[in-house]
Scaffold this active site. Structure first.
Site, mmCIF file in Angstrom:
data_model
loop_
_atom_site.group_PDB
_atom_site.id
_atom_site.type_symbol
_atom_site.label_atom_id
_atom_site.label_comp_id
_atom_site.label_asym_id
_atom_site.label_seq_id
_atom_site.Cartn_x
_atom_site.Cartn_y
_atom_site.Cartn_z
ATOM 1 N N LYS A 1 -18.048 -30.460 22.823
ATOM 2 C CA LYS A 1 -17.278 -30.628 21.573
ATOM 3 C C LYS A 1 -16.313 -31.804 21.725
ATOM 4 O O LYS A 1 -16.228 -32.670 20.853
ATOM 5 C CB LYS A 1 -16.489 -29.363 21.278
ATOM 6 C CG LYS A 1 -15.373 -29.516 20.237
ATOM 7 C CD LYS A 1 -14.628 -28.229 19.960
ATOM 8 C CE LYS A 1 -13.544 -27.967 20.947
ATOM 9 N NZ LYS A 1 -12.266 -28.673 20.709
ATOM 10 N N ASN A 2 -15.595 -31.847 22.859
ATOM 11 C CA ASN A 2 -14.517 -32.832 23.009
ATOM 12 C C ASN A 2 -15.025 -34.224 23.329
ATOM 13 O O ASN A 2 -14.254 -35.174 23.353
ATOM 14 C CB ASN A 2 -13.520 -32.348 24.062
ATOM 15 C CG ASN A 2 -12.737 -31.139 23.565
ATOM 16 O OD1 ASN A 2 -12.825 -30.791 22.388
ATOM 17 N ND2 ASN A 2 -12.000 -30.496 24.452
ATOM 18 N N CYS B 1 0.222 -26.710 16.364
ATOM 19 C CA CYS B 1 -0.835 -25.711 16.581
ATOM 20 C C CYS B 1 -0.302 -24.708 17.606
ATOM 21 O O CYS B 1 0.715 -24.917 18.255
ATOM 22 C CB CYS B 1 -2.132 -26.372 17.013
ATOM 23 S SG CYS B 1 -2.205 -26.819 18.706
ATOM 24 N N ARG C 1 2.025 -30.991 19.304
ATOM 25 C CA ARG C 1 0.890 -31.907 19.564
ATOM 26 C C ARG C 1 1.254 -33.298 19.053
ATOM 27 O O ARG C 1 0.690 -33.786 18.074
ATOM 28 C CB ARG C 1 -0.374 -31.389 18.875
ATOM 29 C CG ARG C 1 -0.796 -29.991 19.263
ATOM 30 C CD ARG C 1 -1.251 -29.853 20.696
ATOM 31 N NE ARG C 1 -2.445 -30.597 21.011
ATOM 32 C CZ ARG C 1 -3.690 -30.146 20.838
ATOM 33 N NH1 ARG C 1 -3.868 -28.964 20.285
ATOM 34 N NH2 ARG C 1 -4.736 -30.863 21.175
ATOM 35 N N PRO C 2 2.249 -33.972 19.654
ATOM 36 C CA PRO C 2 2.649 -35.290 19.152
ATOM 37 C C PRO C 2 1.542 -36.329 19.322
ATOM 38 O O PRO C 2 0.605 -36.122 20.105
ATOM 39 C CB PRO C 2 3.846 -35.630 20.050
ATOM 40 C CG PRO C 2 3.598 -34.886 21.312
ATOM 41 C CD PRO C 2 2.928 -33.601 20.896
ATOM 42 N N ASP D 1 2.682 -39.704 19.505
ATOM 43 C CA ASP D 1 3.512 -40.892 19.734
ATOM 44 C C ASP D 1 2.833 -41.927 20.630
ATOM 45 O O ASP D 1 2.963 -43.140 20.415
ATOM 46 C CB ASP D 1 4.878 -40.490 20.318
ATOM 47 C CG ASP D 1 4.719 -39.708 21.609
ATOM 48 O OD1 ASP D 1 3.964 -38.703 21.624
ATOM 49 O OD2 ASP D 1 5.293 -40.110 22.639
ATOM 50 N N ASP E 1 -7.822 -26.312 29.579
ATOM 51 C CA ASP E 1 -8.732 -25.592 28.674
ATOM 52 C C ASP E 1 -9.427 -24.418 29.351
ATOM 53 O O ASP E 1 -10.152 -23.671 28.692
ATOM 54 C CB ASP E 1 -9.794 -26.544 28.112
ATOM 55 C CG ASP E 1 -9.185 -27.549 27.168
ATOM 56 O OD1 ASP E 1 -9.855 -28.527 26.824
ATOM 57 O OD2 ASP E 1 -8.011 -27.370 26.799
ATOM 58 N N ARG F 1 -14.969 -22.315 16.487
ATOM 59 C CA ARG F 1 -14.601 -23.739 16.463
ATOM 60 C C ARG F 1 -15.150 -24.454 17.685
ATOM 61 O O ARG F 1 -15.468 -25.622 17.646
ATOM 62 C CB ARG F 1 -13.079 -23.889 16.461
ATOM 63 C CG ARG F 1 -12.407 -23.477 15.185
ATOM 64 C CD ARG F 1 -10.968 -23.869 15.203
ATOM 65 N NE ARG F 1 -10.841 -25.293 15.550
ATOM 66 C CZ ARG F 1 -9.673 -25.894 15.708
ATOM 67 N NH1 ARG F 1 -8.556 -25.226 15.558
ATOM 68 N NH2 ARG F 1 -9.603 -27.170 16.012
HETATM 69 C C1 EPZ Z 1 -7.726 -33.059 24.269
HETATM 70 O O1 EPZ Z 1 -6.657 -32.903 23.361
HETATM 71 C C2 EPZ Z 1 -8.658 -31.878 24.029
HETATM 72 N N1 EPZ Z 1 -9.127 -31.890 22.649
HETATM 73 C C3 EPZ Z 1 -7.914 -30.566 24.295
HETATM 74 O O2 EPZ Z 1 -8.864 -29.513 24.180
HETATM 75 C C4 EPZ Z 1 -7.395 -30.590 25.730
HETATM 76 O O3 EPZ Z 1 -6.656 -29.398 25.965
HETATM 77 C C5 EPZ Z 1 -6.505 -31.818 25.939
HETATM 78 O O4 EPZ Z 1 -7.240 -33.016 25.618
HETATM 79 C C6 EPZ Z 1 -6.009 -31.931 27.373
HETATM 80 O O5 EPZ Z 1 -7.090 -31.981 28.242
HETATM 81 C C7 EPZ Z 1 -10.104 -32.771 22.289
HETATM 82 O O6 EPZ Z 1 -10.550 -33.575 23.079
HETATM 83 C C8 EPZ Z 1 -10.582 -32.683 20.869
HETATM 84 P P1 EPZ Z 1 -3.732 -34.888 25.103
HETATM 85 P P2 EPZ Z 1 -5.608 -34.120 23.164
HETATM 86 O O7 EPZ Z 1 -3.383 -35.989 24.172
HETATM 87 O O8 EPZ Z 1 -6.245 -35.405 23.463
HETATM 88 C C9 EPZ Z 1 0.972 -34.824 25.213
HETATM 89 C C10 EPZ Z 1 -9.765 -27.521 23.359
HETATM 90 O O9 EPZ Z 1 -9.448 -26.356 23.634
HETATM 91 N N2 EPZ Z 1 0.883 -35.948 24.287
HETATM 92 O O10 EPZ Z 1 -4.511 -35.202 26.328
HETATM 93 O O11 EPZ Z 1 -4.976 -33.934 21.840
HETATM 94 C C11 EPZ Z 1 0.451 -33.523 24.611
HETATM 95 O O12 EPZ Z 1 1.455 -32.868 23.859
HETATM 96 C C12 EPZ Z 1 -8.699 -28.555 23.112
HETATM 97 O O13 EPZ Z 1 -10.954 -27.945 23.307
HETATM 98 C C13 EPZ Z 1 2.041 -36.635 23.948
HETATM 99 O O14 EPZ Z 1 3.122 -36.308 24.399
HETATM 100 O O15 EPZ Z 1 -4.538 -33.773 24.285
HETATM 101 C C14 EPZ Z 1 0.074 -32.749 25.848
HETATM 102 O O16 EPZ Z 1 1.232 -32.161 26.406
HETATM 103 C C15 EPZ Z 1 -7.300 -27.958 23.080
HETATM 104 N N3 EPZ Z 1 1.936 -37.690 23.089
HETATM 105 C C16 EPZ Z 1 -0.450 -33.831 26.794
HETATM 106 O O17 EPZ Z 1 0.108 -35.060 26.325
HETATM 107 C C17 EPZ Z 1 0.745 -38.107 22.570
HETATM 108 O O18 EPZ Z 1 0.703 -39.096 21.805
HETATM 109 C C18 EPZ Z 1 -1.966 -33.953 26.815
HETATM 110 O O19 EPZ Z 1 -2.398 -34.087 25.470
HETATM 111 C C19 EPZ Z 1 -0.425 -37.391 22.920
HETATM 112 C C20 EPZ Z 1 -0.325 -36.322 23.794
#
Ligand code: EPZ
Length: 419
Positions: free
Chosen positions: A22-23, A115, A120-121, A123, A306, A398
């Site tokens: 999916k991801n 969520c 889920r920022p 930035d 995950d 999902r």
């Molecule tokens: C991806 O989400 C996955 N989703 C998530 O899987 C997975 O948990 C996550 O990566 C971490 O491995 C998809 O790929 C669709 P991140 P993503 O940006 O990219 C912080 C599932 O169950 N952050 O890597 O949105 C954030 O808050 C889902 O399949 C910022 O601070 O996650 C988190 O603490 C859930 N600023 C950390 O970084 C930003 O701009 C990692 O988030 C972006 C993220």
């Protein structure tokens, strides 16, 4: 809204085929916006999140055709505004920002809501777009991106919780058509980032270093259509390995990539299970020993966030005291209260869960919340006495294709009830 009834206490045995990731599929489908030519994506899982992405692409003007696991997309003429109605349902919709900016130098997408797994920022995504020359405006709940030209830049995408997976993908997709060279430091190393890079390279992009924290993208004039088969879903694979551990005699997962499962296989081995693998399969079987674990979720190749909820379910039934620390999404513990309703003995302290294993869990009505927490409840229910009723099953659908049917084929007794 369906619910599922899990009749616990049955042991699982046999083989299960793992679907496409999916991801990985979500950003790859978004990347088809970067060319006017047809793209063919194979091994796309049949999930509601994928359906949302295909709806967004259609509403952006793409021709979208789906025949079982193969999706064809042609983005000949596209709009640049993603509709709020769909975007609000799936946070991953933000990954259309990069390709829209890269190709049309403009994008308007609603800010993703919060969520249940925590804040889920985005930035870091926006920081990367600005570095490439985009003007970023947040207005009326929308993100507006505009650029006259995109120029390669050096960008550090590491945040306080480590790298960003979708952020790395978004900046790669925005940079592939920019003028000059973009360097991403602190890039996410997940296999899904590598898969996206491989698809972009097949489209004619010039990318090196994907899978490391240092990625370089040399901008090119345009990209052409390409075909690509999505990598196996390593989280579905890990989830079924935990199913085999929690309730199995011997379970083999097929059409997977053991190289993407290193931390999960290691954790199951440390917990006392026997694991063996071939090039595209992994087999798990109990051998009598059942040891507690100290787990900490960290970015790939570390133990994946995950898989945290699924291991909390497993460790709830293991001997001794385990500690699970969540460093990526510190609030990602929606499953704990529901596991405790099933008799689990867990103490939550900030982002640490201390789990005292119990002999038996007991079936109870529980509430699914986020995707992986819901899967954890199904796993716990497999081992619980009696029947567990899991409501709001749409959360599971999902990210898991027919999880009830696949578990029943292994010997579980799960009923899906329309309510
Ligand atoms: C991806 O989400 C996955 N989703 C998530 O899987 C997975 O948990 C996550 O990566 C971490 O491995 C998809 O790929 C669709 P991140 P993503 O940006 O990219 C912080 C599932 O169950 N952050 O890597 O949105 C954030 O808050 C889902 O399949 C910022 O601070 O996650 C988190 O603490 C859930 N600023 C950390 O970084 C930003 O701009 C990692 O988030 C972006 C993220």
């Amino acid at each position: 809204m369906d619910k599922i009834l899990v009749h616990g206490g049955r042991s699982l045995e046999g083989e299960v085929r793992i679907g496409g990731s999916k991801n990985s599929a979500l950003p790859i489908l978004a990347a088809t916006l970067l060319t006017r030519e047809r793209c063919v994506i194979e091994r796309v899982p049949d999930l509601s999140d994928i359906h949302y992405m295909l709806t967004i692409l259609s509403q952006l003007g793409c021709e979208v055709e789906r025949a079982s696991g193969v999706v064809q997309v042609r983005a000949e003429k596209i709009l640049t505004e993603a509709p709020y109605e769909i975007v609000r349902k799936m946070r991953a919709s933000v990954c259309v920002l990069g390709p829209l900016l890269g190709r049309e130098k403009a994008a308007k997408v609603s800010l993703p809501g919060g969520c249940v797994i925590g804040d889920r920022p985005i930035d870091l995504h926006l920081k990367g777009f600005e570095a490439l020359g985009a003007k970023v405006t947040v207005k009326g709940g929308d993100i507006l991106l505009q650029a006259t030209e995109l120029k390669g830049a050096k960008i550090n995408l590491r945040g306080r919780h480590g790298p960003t997976v979708l952020g790395t993908g978004n900046i790669m997709m925005a940079a592939v058509l920019a003028t000059g060279t973009t360097v991403i430091e602190g890039a996410a190393e997940e296999p899904e980032v590598v898969d996206l890079a491989n698809f972009l390279i097949a489209m004619g992009a010039n990318i090196s270093g994907a899978g490391t924290q240092h990625i370089e993208i040399e901008g090119v004039k345009e990209l052409h259509g390409a075909s690509h088969s999505v990598i196996p879903d390593r989280i579905e694979a890990g989830t079924f390995l935990v199913a085999g551990a929690i309730a199995g005699k011997k379970v083999t997962i097929r059409r997977t990539n053991p190289n993407h499962l290193g931390a999960v296989i290691e954790a199951l081995g440390n917990a006392g299970f026997d694991l063996s693998h071939t090039q595209d399969s992994v087999t798990v079987s109990p051998n009598g020993a059942r040891h507690p674990l100290h787990l900490e979720t960290i970015p790939y190749p570390g133990f994946p966030t995950d898989m945290q909820a699924q291991f909390c379910a497993l460790l709830s039934t293991m001997d001794g005291t385990s500690v699970v620390t969540e460093t990526v999404f510190p609030q990602r513990f929606m499953h704990i209260a529901e596991l405790k309703r099933m008799g689990a003995d867990i103490i939550l302290d900030d982002h640490h869960a201390t789990i005292h294993g119990v002999d038996r869990l007991s079936g109870a009505p529980v509430m699914a919340s986020d995707l992986r927490a819901s899967a954890a409840l199904v796993l716990a229910a497999l081992r619980a006495d009696g029947v567990t009723e899991i409501n709001r099953v749409y959360h599971i659908d999902r990210g898991y294709e027919r999880i009830d049917e696949k578990l029943n084929a292994l010997g579980a007794h799960i009923e899906r009830v329309k309510v």
